[in-house]
Enzyme design. Sequence first.
Site, PDB file in Angstrom:
ATOM      1  N   ASP A 339       0.846  -1.204   0.000  1.00 27.20           N
ATOM      2  CA  ASP A 339       0.000   0.000   0.000  1.00 27.20           C
ATOM      3  C   ASP A 339       0.882   1.255   0.000  1.00 27.20           C
ATOM      4  O   ASP A 339       2.104   1.170   0.136  1.00 27.20           O
ATOM      5  CB  ASP A 339      -0.941   0.003   1.210  1.00 27.20           C
ATOM      6  CG  ASP A 339      -0.182   0.051   2.527  1.00 27.20           C
ATOM      7  OD1 ASP A 339       0.732  -0.768   2.700  1.00 27.20           O
ATOM      8  OD2 ASP A 339      -0.490   0.905   3.365  1.00 27.20           O
ATOM      9  N   HIS A 671       2.285  -9.102  -2.802  1.00 31.54           N
ATOM     10  CA  HIS A 671       1.207  -8.112  -2.834  1.00 31.54           C
ATOM     11  C   HIS A 671       1.796  -6.698  -2.904  1.00 31.54           C
ATOM     12  O   HIS A 671       2.451  -6.244  -1.964  1.00 31.54           O
ATOM     13  CB  HIS A 671       0.387  -8.292  -1.548  1.00 31.54           C
ATOM     14  CG  HIS A 671      -0.779  -7.380  -1.411  1.00 31.54           C
ATOM     15  ND1 HIS A 671      -2.002  -7.657  -1.975  1.00 31.54           N
ATOM     16  CD2 HIS A 671      -0.933  -6.195  -0.770  1.00 31.54           C
ATOM     17  CE1 HIS A 671      -2.851  -6.698  -1.678  1.00 31.54           C
ATOM     18  NE2 HIS A 671      -2.228  -5.788  -0.947  1.00 31.54           N
ATOM     19  N   ASP A 722       2.164 -17.813  -2.718  1.00 31.06           N
ATOM     20  CA  ASP A 722       2.750 -16.758  -3.553  1.00 31.06           C
ATOM     21  C   ASP A 722       1.701 -16.251  -4.542  1.00 31.06           C
ATOM     22  O   ASP A 722       1.798 -16.493  -5.746  1.00 31.06           O
ATOM     23  CB  ASP A 722       3.991 -17.289  -4.282  1.00 31.06           C
ATOM     24  CG  ASP A 722       4.682 -16.187  -5.077  1.00 31.06           C
ATOM     25  OD1 ASP A 722       4.499 -15.007  -4.720  1.00 31.06           O
ATOM     26  OD2 ASP A 722       5.389 -16.510  -6.052  1.00 31.06           O
ATOM     27  N   GLU A 731       2.763 -10.120   1.459  1.00 31.10           N
ATOM     28  CA  GLU A 731       3.042  -8.710   1.178  1.00 31.10           C
ATOM     29  C   GLU A 731       4.557  -8.489   1.284  1.00 31.10           C
ATOM     30  O   GLU A 731       5.310  -9.381   1.695  1.00 31.10           O
ATOM     31  CB  GLU A 731       2.276  -7.806   2.159  1.00 31.10           C
ATOM     32  CG  GLU A 731       2.298  -6.352   1.733  1.00 31.10           C
ATOM     33  CD  GLU A 731       1.105  -5.519   2.227  1.00 31.10           C
ATOM     34  OE1 GLU A 731       0.182  -6.093   2.829  1.00 31.10           O
ATOM     35  OE2 GLU A 731       1.120  -4.296   1.974  1.00 31.10           O
TER      36      GLU A 731
HETATM   37  O1  9MR Z   1       3.142  -5.981   9.663  1.00 36.46           O
HETATM   38  C1  9MR Z   1       1.906  -5.670  10.269  1.00 36.46           C
HETATM   39  C2  9MR Z   1       1.538  -6.799  11.190  1.00 36.46           C
HETATM   40  O2  9MR Z   1       2.480  -6.903  12.241  1.00 36.46           O
HETATM   41  C3  9MR Z   1       0.138  -6.559  11.727  1.00 36.46           C
HETATM   42  O3  9MR Z   1      -0.247  -7.700  12.470  1.00 36.46           O
HETATM   43  C4  9MR Z   1      -0.837  -6.324  10.583  1.00 36.46           C
HETATM   44  C5  9MR Z   1      -2.250  -6.034  11.045  1.00 36.46           C
HETATM   45  O4  9MR Z   1      -2.323  -4.838  11.721  1.00 36.46           O
HETATM   46  O5  9MR Z   1      -0.403  -5.237   9.797  1.00 36.46           O
HETATM   47  C6  9MR Z   1       0.856  -5.452   9.209  1.00 36.46           C
HETATM   48  O6  9MR Z   1       1.216  -4.330   8.510  1.00 36.46           O
HETATM   49  C7  9MR Z   1       0.566  -4.016   7.320  1.00 36.46           C
HETATM   50  C8  9MR Z   1       0.001  -2.619   7.504  1.00 36.46           C
HETATM   51  O7  9MR Z   1      -1.050  -2.656   8.429  1.00 36.46           O
HETATM   52  C9  9MR Z   1      -0.415  -1.973   6.200  1.00 36.46           C
HETATM   53  N1  9MR Z   1       0.647  -2.016   5.246  1.00 36.46           N
HETATM   54  C10 9MR Z   1       1.111  -3.359   4.975  1.00 36.46           C
HETATM   55  C11 9MR Z   1       1.617  -4.013   6.225  1.00 36.46           C
HETATM   56  C12 9MR Z   1       2.163  -5.400   5.958  1.00 36.46           C
HETATM   57  O8  9MR Z   1       1.195  -6.327   5.644  1.00 36.46           O
END
Ligand code: 9MR
Length: 864
Positions: A339, A671, A722, A731
């Site tokens: 994102d 992602h 994947d 991601e």
């Molecule tokens: O890395 C983050 C993980 O530790 C959390 O459990 C999760 C849910 O809050 O969010 C992950 O971070 C994401 C973020 O919220 C938005 N950008 C992408 C991040 C990686 O997936």
Amino acid sequence: MPAAALLCAAALAMPGTALAADDAEPGPEQITNGDFAAGVAPWWGTANLSPAVTDGRLCAEVPAGTANAWDVIIGQNDVPIVAGESYELSYKASSTVPLTVQTRVQQATEPYTTVLATADPVGTEVTEVSRTFTASTDQPAASVQLQIGGGESATTFCLDDVSLRGGAEPPVYVPDTGSPVRVNQVGYLPGGPKSGTVVTDAQAPLAWTVKAADGSTAATGTTEPKGEDPTSHQKVHTFDFSDLTTTGDGYTVEVDGEVSEPFSIRGDLYDGLRSDALAYFYHNRSGIEIDADLVGEEYARPAGHIGVAPNKGDTDVPCQPGVCDYRLDVSGGWYDAGDHGKYVVNGGISVAQLMSTYERTLTAADAESAQLGDGKLRVPERDNGVPDILDEARWEMDFLIKMQVPAGEPLAGMVHHKMHDAEWTGLPTKPHLDPQQRELHPPSTAATLNLAATAAQCARLYEPFDKAFSDRCLAAAETAWAAAKAHPDVLADPNDGTGGGAYSDNDVRDEFYWAAAELFTTTGKDTYRQAVLSSELHDDVDAVFSANGGISWGSTAGLGALTLATVPNGLTAGQLAGVRATVTAGADRYAAQSREEAYGVPYAPAGEDYVWGSNSAVLNNMVVLATAHDLTGKAAYQDAVLRGADYLLGRNPLNQSYVTGYGERNSHNQHHRFWAHQNDPSLPNPARGSIAGGPNLTAIASGDPVAAEKLTGCAPAMCYIDDIGSWATNEITVNWNAPLAFIASYLDDAGDGGTVAPARTCEVTYSSHPWNSGSTVTVRVRNTGSEAVSPWSLTWLLHGQQKLSHTWSAEFTQSGRTVAAAPLSWNRTLAPGKAVDFGFNTSAAEPAPDPGSFKLNGRACSSG
Ligand code: 9MR
């Protein structure tokens, strides 16, 4: 073999049950995410719709004046329909202007053969629609569609609880794990450990053979049965061919007729990974054009979020309504992940680990700074006299400082937790085409302490290159610290997750510890010393380097401990020994895990609880191990780092290399909104050196739609796919690539990965005594090698604000914290077995203890 094999479970399970009889059980559910709990995907809308989940329902503004029902569609594809089977399609819908839904189950493409075609009125109140049908044709990937165009008036249409039951059990996803013989698909360092894992039901040991590229036998042995591996539920044996040290490419391991992926044995395996892992950050910069000359045409793109339409930012960004009434220029920085959000608590740990990758080269005896230096990495600031890795880190540091609440405003000195789109955008979205409003979210104590910590580290590292910037960092850091002390419990809202991640953290003791450690290391001030020593986390190995995985964006105490253990600071010798013992105790724990795990991974969370981004948990444990190795030279620590690399690069239950471009079976559909080749073939795959988040036990519960469809019942270390749609397992983010960069740099520095510490040919004795308001230091450097060193030059780091005042018997220069001593005319040559003595006084009112790490003409000395 295809990347993923789909097996039809119909042969294994009960055949689909018809709905004809009233008492018949409804058949299996064929719709994914019919209650929209996982958001919009995999539902789609025609281009004239922007469906979004509102109050748990999927709602869309339907435009007026379209000609046909099929001009406006909400649908889901890839629904398997079996000829002769009976089905019930049901849903609940409402429309602010009543309309008739043309309900269809049909082929997704021409000739659009339908198996269900009904006209169903939907009113302003929630209307339940239920239709049964018997499929006339097989449609392995049918499209379920609600066609709602053709109306004269615009209307808001909302949908919920879509279900299609009946037919056969949906196909069960079975990952294609390739050969049961699992190795590091990149390779092994000649002097390092070389082990692998084989999945087999055999009870007794099996013979293994390593074959060279020409088919000749290079080594043989027998496996060690390990029983069932709890992380994968696979029955496994391990094998070890560490004795094979002959360099080469194209090796394979054969066990019981099964052959591994090919691999190399060489000392330069990680040469490319160091710069690729670091290039990730340039690729993901916001606010600057990504230059084809640096990354190639395929990866070039216009600058994102510089206020050029359709972008709305990031040069003049308002707060969320009610949060503040000022606007900030928060352009620059790195996009967080797939994102386009920019989050201080995640940018913070990432930039800290990049700076530590550089700082390690100043402190670790065997680290090399050259490959991170000016002109070495893919950054546009090449040839500016500053190490490239610091240029990259500065791109984020500048952004973090911009997120600080300006003086004169409420909560001045605090730092906004994050800024991102008001609503989630879809995939793909190129950064410069993101049309969403960008918003600042409220300040938080955690974000404020992230700035305090990173800006303090920034201050000491940039001092030799840009004093004004270093001063700006220190001022921002101290202002942030004071603001966090004044507002110690302003927590980010865990529900603030629309359009961006929440990144909430309800315990900021670790951020206070980290910030205090960095500020103390940079300034030597007593306030920060007290904050370090009085923290309940100080020297608590269970809290700082937990057995479940130590360092993460929400758990940052370990970053502080690693700095205190490695960067010269004003702790007493006893305190320093304490913090180093904490680091080695954490490393002992992770090394033991690595020795015990069937796949060699230095990560063994209780209950096999592989977390979101588990690969970064593995990497961060490897950072602790690497640091312990730097501190002690003990081979066991380096061995565990190498086995961690093996796991990430293919020796794992899925036979997957998680790093794009490295290993035969590497992840390449992570992602990401720009690197979205899987969704749009004109876009690139992720660039080489991008690490996927990895297995995540909570992926399904988090609402990941691909995980929901494919990973039900997965074993912990196999909850990964994947697929670009699997945002909870696949991601990529800055905070996962940052420890990868640290480790790639460490591994490249490790050379052949010898298990014997490199021979030292010099020895330094460093004695320090208080003198007036500073210290007097005498240094003796002895040549313990067999060759004369002439002229000699000894370098080391001073700590805190220490400056040289008076010096004798050598020529001294100080650049930031780095001190270099060079000979005078009469002591120019350091003959074998001989020593030279010299000394200096320091000006600051703090001790100048032995930094413990010295280099004579660039090569590490032992210190005693
Ligand atoms: O890395 C983050 C993980 O530790 C959390 O459990 C999760 C849910 O809050 O969010 C992950 O971070 C994401 C973020 O919220 C938005 N950008 C992408 C991040 C990686 O997936």
